[in-house]
Write a protein that holds these residues in place. Sequence first.
Motif, PDB file in Angstrom:
ATOM      1  N   GLN A   1       0.828  -1.207   0.000  1.00 53.80           N
ATOM      2  CA  GLN A   1       0.000   0.000   0.000  1.00 53.80           C
ATOM      3  C   GLN A   1       0.865   1.261   0.000  1.00 53.80           C
ATOM      4  OE1 GLN A   1      -3.715  -0.549   2.713  1.00 53.80           O
ATOM      5  NE2 GLN A   1      -2.264  -2.154   3.323  1.00 53.80           N
ATOM      6  N   MET A   2       1.976   1.228   0.734  1.00 51.06           N
ATOM      7  CA  MET A   2       2.881   2.376   0.746  1.00 51.06           C
ATOM      8  C   MET A   2       3.449   2.635  -0.638  1.00 51.06           C
ATOM      9  SD  MET A   2       4.809   1.419   4.328  1.00 51.06           S
ATOM     10  CE  MET A   2       6.111   2.640   4.156  1.00 51.06           C
ATOM     11  N   LEU A   3       3.793   1.581  -1.339  1.00 46.54           N
ATOM     12  CA  LEU A   3       4.376   1.716  -2.671  1.00 46.54           C
ATOM     13  C   LEU A   3       3.358   2.337  -3.636  1.00 46.54           C
ATOM     14  CD1 LEU A   3       7.135   0.985  -3.900  1.00 46.54           C
ATOM     15  CD2 LEU A   3       6.163  -1.205  -4.603  1.00 46.54           C
ATOM     16  N   ALA A   4       2.098   1.875  -3.550  1.00 44.83           N
ATOM     17  CA  ALA A   4       1.062   2.440  -4.412  1.00 44.83           C
ATOM     18  C   ALA A   4       0.781   3.900  -4.062  1.00 44.83           C
ATOM     19  CB  ALA A   4      -0.216   1.611  -4.291  1.00 44.83           C
ATOM     20  N   GLN A   5       0.883   4.239  -2.790  1.00 43.53           N
ATOM     21  CA  GLN A   5       0.600   5.599  -2.337  1.00 43.53           C
ATOM     22  C   GLN A   5       1.727   6.570  -2.676  1.00 43.53           C
ATOM     23  OE1 GLN A   5      -1.844   7.309  -1.191  1.00 43.53           O
ATOM     24  NE2 GLN A   5      -0.938   9.063  -0.142  1.00 43.53           N
ATOM     25  N   TYR A   6       2.956   6.191  -2.398  1.00 42.05           N
ATOM     26  CA  TYR A   6       4.075   7.127  -2.521  1.00 42.05           C
ATOM     27  C   TYR A   6       4.827   7.043  -3.847  1.00 42.05           C
ATOM     28  CZ  TYR A   6       3.163   7.684   2.447  1.00 42.05           C
ATOM     29  OH  TYR A   6       2.546   7.925   3.654  1.00 42.05           O
ATOM     30  N   HIS A   7       4.505   6.027  -4.654  1.00 42.28           N
ATOM     31  CA  HIS A   7       5.133   5.898  -5.976  1.00 42.28           C
ATOM     32  C   HIS A   7       4.065   5.638  -7.036  1.00 42.28           C
ATOM     33  CE1 HIS A   7       9.362   5.833  -4.596  1.00 42.28           C
ATOM     34  NE2 HIS A   7       8.853   5.270  -3.505  1.00 42.28           N
ATOM     35  N   PRO A   8       3.080   6.542  -7.153  1.00 37.08           N
ATOM     36  CA  PRO A   8       1.993   6.312  -8.123  1.00 37.08           C
ATOM     37  C   PRO A   8       2.468   6.358  -9.566  1.00 37.08           C
ATOM     38  CG  PRO A   8       1.850   8.532  -7.212  1.00 37.08           C
ATOM     39  CD  PRO A   8       2.898   7.807  -6.411  1.00 37.08           C
ATOM     40  N   GLY A   9       3.606   6.981  -9.824  1.00 36.23           N
ATOM     41  CA  GLY A   9       4.134   6.975 -11.181  1.00 36.23           C
ATOM     42  C   GLY A   9       4.715   5.631 -11.563  1.00 36.23           C
TER      43      GLY A   9
ATOM     44  N   LEU B   1      -4.217   6.499   1.319  1.00 37.22           N
ATOM     45  CA  LEU B   1      -4.347   5.927  -0.021  1.00 37.22           C
ATOM     46  C   LEU B   1      -4.920   6.926  -1.019  1.00 37.22           C
ATOM     47  CD1 LEU B   1      -5.746   2.416   1.000  1.00 37.22           C
ATOM     48  CD2 LEU B   1      -3.396   2.982   0.355  1.00 37.22           C
ATOM     49  N   ASP B   2      -4.792   8.200  -0.719  1.00 37.48           N
ATOM     50  CA  ASP B   2      -5.406   9.220  -1.563  1.00 37.48           C
ATOM     51  C   ASP B   2      -4.617   9.524  -2.831  1.00 37.48           C
ATOM     52  OD1 ASP B   2      -3.542  10.245   0.418  1.00 37.48           O
ATOM     53  OD2 ASP B   2      -4.027  12.241  -0.338  1.00 37.48           O
ATOM     54  N   ARG B   3      -3.383   9.031  -2.940  1.00 40.84           N
ATOM     55  CA  ARG B   3      -2.580   9.293  -4.130  1.00 40.84           C
ATOM     56  C   ARG B   3      -2.450   8.070  -5.039  1.00 40.84           C
ATOM     57  NH1 ARG B   3       3.068  11.429  -2.441  1.00 40.84           N
ATOM     58  NH2 ARG B   3       3.255  11.515  -4.711  1.00 40.84           N
ATOM     59  N   VAL B   4      -3.099   6.975  -4.690  1.00 48.82           N
ATOM     60  CA  VAL B   4      -3.016   5.755  -5.499  1.00 48.82           C
ATOM     61  C   VAL B   4      -3.613   6.013  -6.879  1.00 48.82           C
ATOM     62  CG1 VAL B   4      -3.747   3.348  -5.707  1.00 48.82           C
ATOM     63  CG2 VAL B   4      -3.111   4.274  -3.465  1.00 48.82           C
ATOM     64  N   ARG B   5      -2.865   5.665  -7.911  1.00 44.39           N
ATOM     65  CA  ARG B   5      -3.302   5.967  -9.277  1.00 44.39           C
ATOM     66  C   ARG B   5      -4.424   5.044  -9.736  1.00 44.39           C
ATOM     67  NH1 ARG B   5      -0.675   4.196 -14.185  1.00 44.39           N
ATOM     68  NH2 ARG B   5       1.119   3.559 -12.926  1.00 44.39           N
TER      69      ARG B   5
ATOM     70  N   GLU C   1     -12.616   6.080  -3.412  1.00 51.76           N
ATOM     71  CA  GLU C   1     -13.481   5.581  -4.473  1.00 51.76           C
ATOM     72  C   GLU C   1     -12.730   4.641  -5.406  1.00 51.76           C
ATOM     73  OE1 GLU C   1     -16.433   7.396  -7.968  1.00 51.76           O
ATOM     74  OE2 GLU C   1     -15.284   8.728  -6.640  1.00 51.76           O
ATOM     75  N   GLY C   2     -13.385   3.567  -5.744  1.00 52.59           N
ATOM     76  CA  GLY C   2     -12.810   2.593  -6.675  1.00 52.59           C
ATOM     77  C   GLY C   2     -12.155   1.411  -5.996  1.00 52.59           C
ATOM     78  N   ASN C   3     -11.761   1.583  -4.728  1.00 52.40           N
ATOM     79  CA  ASN C   3     -11.148   0.480  -4.007  1.00 52.40           C
ATOM     80  C   ASN C   3     -12.220  -0.519  -3.569  1.00 52.40           C
ATOM     81  OD1 ASN C   3      -8.767   1.839  -4.331  1.00 52.40           O
ATOM     82  ND2 ASN C   3      -8.615   2.515  -2.208  1.00 52.40           N
ATOM     83  N   GLU C   4     -11.774  -1.730  -3.236  1.00 47.26           N
ATOM     84  CA  GLU C   4     -12.721  -2.775  -2.854  1.00 47.26           C
ATOM     85  C   GLU C   4     -12.104  -3.655  -1.777  1.00 47.26           C
ATOM     86  OE1 GLU C   4     -15.592  -6.144  -5.026  1.00 47.26           O
ATOM     87  OE2 GLU C   4     -13.926  -5.215  -6.124  1.00 47.26           O
ATOM     88  N   LEU C   5     -12.942  -4.095  -0.831  1.00 47.40           N
ATOM     89  CA  LEU C   5     -12.520  -5.015   0.221  1.00 47.40           C
ATOM     90  C   LEU C   5     -13.419  -6.239   0.164  1.00 47.40           C
ATOM     91  CD1 LEU C   5     -10.687  -5.564   2.691  1.00 47.40           C
ATOM     92  CD2 LEU C   5     -12.474  -4.503   4.115  1.00 47.40           C
TER      93      LEU C   5
END
Length: 413
Positions: free
Chosen positions: A273-281, A321-325, A352-356
């Motif tokens: 999750q950290m990787l998706a958040q802080y490295h969205p590129g 998780l607000d910066r996840v692309r 929005e768009g995430n799922e659990l």
Amino acid sequence: MERSTGKRAGAAVCALAALLGSAACSAEREEPFGGRAVIEVDRPVALVDEKVRIRVTGLAPGQEITVSAETGSLHGDWRSRAVFRADGRGVVDLARAEPLRGTYGGADGMGLLWSMKAERKGVGSYRTEPPHQRPGLDVRLTVTGEGAELAERTLTRVQMAEGVRHRELTADEDGVAGTLYLPPEGAPKAAPALVIGGSEGGESMRDVAALLASRGHPALSVCYFGCEGRPKELARIGLEYFAQAAGLLARQHAADPGRLLVIGASRGSEPAQMLAQYHPGLVEDAVVYASSNQVGDAVSVDHLHAWTVDGEPYTEEDVPLDRVRGRVLGIVGDEDGVWSSEYRSEAITEEEGNELLVYPRAGHFVAGHPYLPEQRTTYPVEGGGEIDTGGTRAGNARAKADSWPRVLRLLRN
């Protein structure tokens, strides 16, 4: 056409005997009989995550049989069994028939595969050689009745397809430790997958990476502690290390670099999750199993923090998780005994768009693909007692069978 019974056949034999002037007529012919038992399989060789349809034909109507499965592992054989009664056509279709008794209950066409148990005591996890050393897992099916073997057949469950390439990476030479699996030469570019295991260390999900490459996705099983050139404990692991692994994967010829997905299980869900958040590129989507949006401490007596960013301890209590692309897909069991992954993952759905996905009667062991022998849910601990990881083997099996196709769809789309 209706199958003949022993009673009808017996009557015919008696009639023939009478015509020939013989009084011989055995009462044994009053018993029903079947033809030659056959194990029918629609795909005797298939990827390990693919369903197969198993039917036993050529039985007598109502005949009771035992269908067994056996395969090998690094720690001895694993076996399962189920007792069935043939239908009126002398057929047992495992996808429809409910066992009278056995290692699993309810109609389940793949039940014999996930319900296998270790023959040796104390073995809780099914482990084999790495996929590049053992591409196919043979499963021997047998049918027995009244103490005799009636039929046998071998299935081959492929965990690394022909043509898939692999390269073992080292921290010294590549900057990353792990195993890289690439689709066969000439495969079209596809979304790559970075696979991160949990607090067990090493490469516990290497089979997932090999299977994804078999389905056309370049994949890297990364080791972040517990292997040569990496820390011995889960403590002060830099997020930059995972970013380096993702970058290496994205540069592979078969990889579509803009669609990289990271898969993390248990404690590995945190850096995913950290990787998706802080490295969205670099990372588009994340799949997190038995997840926690809350950041745990180091598994170490000498250190407090598990993760660092730019050399400094990561002190956030929750991963934003607000910066996840792309999307974050959480997969948890509602009876997780290690931590309440359902509660600790609720924040995933705030964006929005995430799922659990929450699976009933499933515990902590919901990660990966289905149709391999399920792990035990309780383990002895040093000094006495047991740790209960929660859920049931059947619940974990159902969770994997339902969630794995969703992971594949996320990769494809």
